[in-house]
Write an enzyme that holds these catalytic residues in place. Sequence first.
Site, PDB file in Angstrom:
ATOM      1  N   ASN A  17       2.983   7.696 -11.829  1.00  0.00           N
ATOM      2  CA  ASN A  17       3.098   7.715 -10.357  1.00  0.00           C
ATOM      3  C   ASN A  17       1.982   8.512  -9.688  1.00  0.00           C
ATOM      4  OD1 ASN A  17       5.401   6.309 -10.927  1.00  0.00           O
ATOM      5  ND2 ASN A  17       6.775   7.599  -9.724  1.00  0.00           N
TER       6      ASN A  17
ATOM      7  N   ARG B  22      11.613   1.083 -20.332  1.00  0.00           N
ATOM      8  CA  ARG B  22      12.984   1.137 -19.847  1.00  0.00           C
ATOM      9  C   ARG B  22      13.697  -0.184 -20.142  1.00  0.00           C
ATOM     10  NH1 ARG B  22      11.562   3.446 -13.894  1.00  0.00           N
ATOM     11  NH2 ARG B  22       9.868   1.952 -14.224  1.00  0.00           N
TER      12      ARG B  22
END
Length: 340
Positions: A76, A208
């Site tokens: 990020n 994920r």
Amino acid sequence: MKHLTISIVLFAFVASSCSAQVKDTLAEKMMVYQLPNGGWGKHTSDKKNVDYTKKIDSKLLKIIKATGDDFATIDNNATSREINGLIKAYSNTKNPDYLKSAEKGIHYLLSMQYENGGFPQYYPNTSFYRKQVTYNDNAMVNALTVLYNVAEEKEGFEGVDSKLKEKSKIALQKGIACILKTQVLQNGKLSIWADQYDENTLQPEKARAFEPVSLATGESVTIVKFLMMQPVNPEIEKSIKSAIQWFRESKIEGYAYSVSKDSGSTIRTLSKKEGSAVWARFYDISTNKPVFGDRDGSVKFNYEEISEERRMGYSWYNESGTKLIESDFPKWLKKNNISQ
């Protein structure tokens, strides 16, 4: 004598004021958030997002200081954002503290790179998928872009220590080699890149539950643009041209993908639109069919089959390939006098 004394005091005050370092509010905050190992986290110890608009009071300062090295990441935009911000602040103020903090961040990037040239999402935290070589959210390319600017003395990085420049040149070439090595080969033909790879085998991996092993279009666009910044050699030329060809063959024509807000909720919509084209976020590595992951780890080949929470909570399509094909690629060909 009294007037002389006052004059001396005033002169001393003015001299002191002139010699005081100019400060940048954002850079000052970034230095407070910097972790002991030189990196930055995207979260603080209370698991909340780093927010530079917040005033640092005694309570927040305690939370920041309790944040350990395991929070250090390049995910990020963390760490690359701060290094770039500090370098910009140094360019504007010449405050050496900002340069020193940025150099400490560059040291962190160099320390986290694997011998094979890849970068993990987190370092030293190796839990879950955090140790994988990570292109997701442009993590590795953001780190390499910082090192590229250090090595090439661009974007205000001219003042960085010469030893760091030499180390960055080596790290940059290792990173480029890793990028070229990880471009997915399909039946002997180069395609694009996956989001993450096993740090040892450099084979594509899942992250994920809703991020399956797949080709990742948004990140691959960023990778191609990064390669276009580099001096051209036969391997880089082949890599770029192969990726462009894959994007041309894999676009979904006649559709547009929009993101809007409704009463605070995010609404993502795939709709028909003549003359427009989109790419799915993920494509199956074997079949090149769009794939969609869900919270339960299941993989669907139909966008409508995933849960509403995932449809609205994740961007499953993008249009970034259009500019890459129609604008960036022709400019790169012309600049380097390369034929299609």
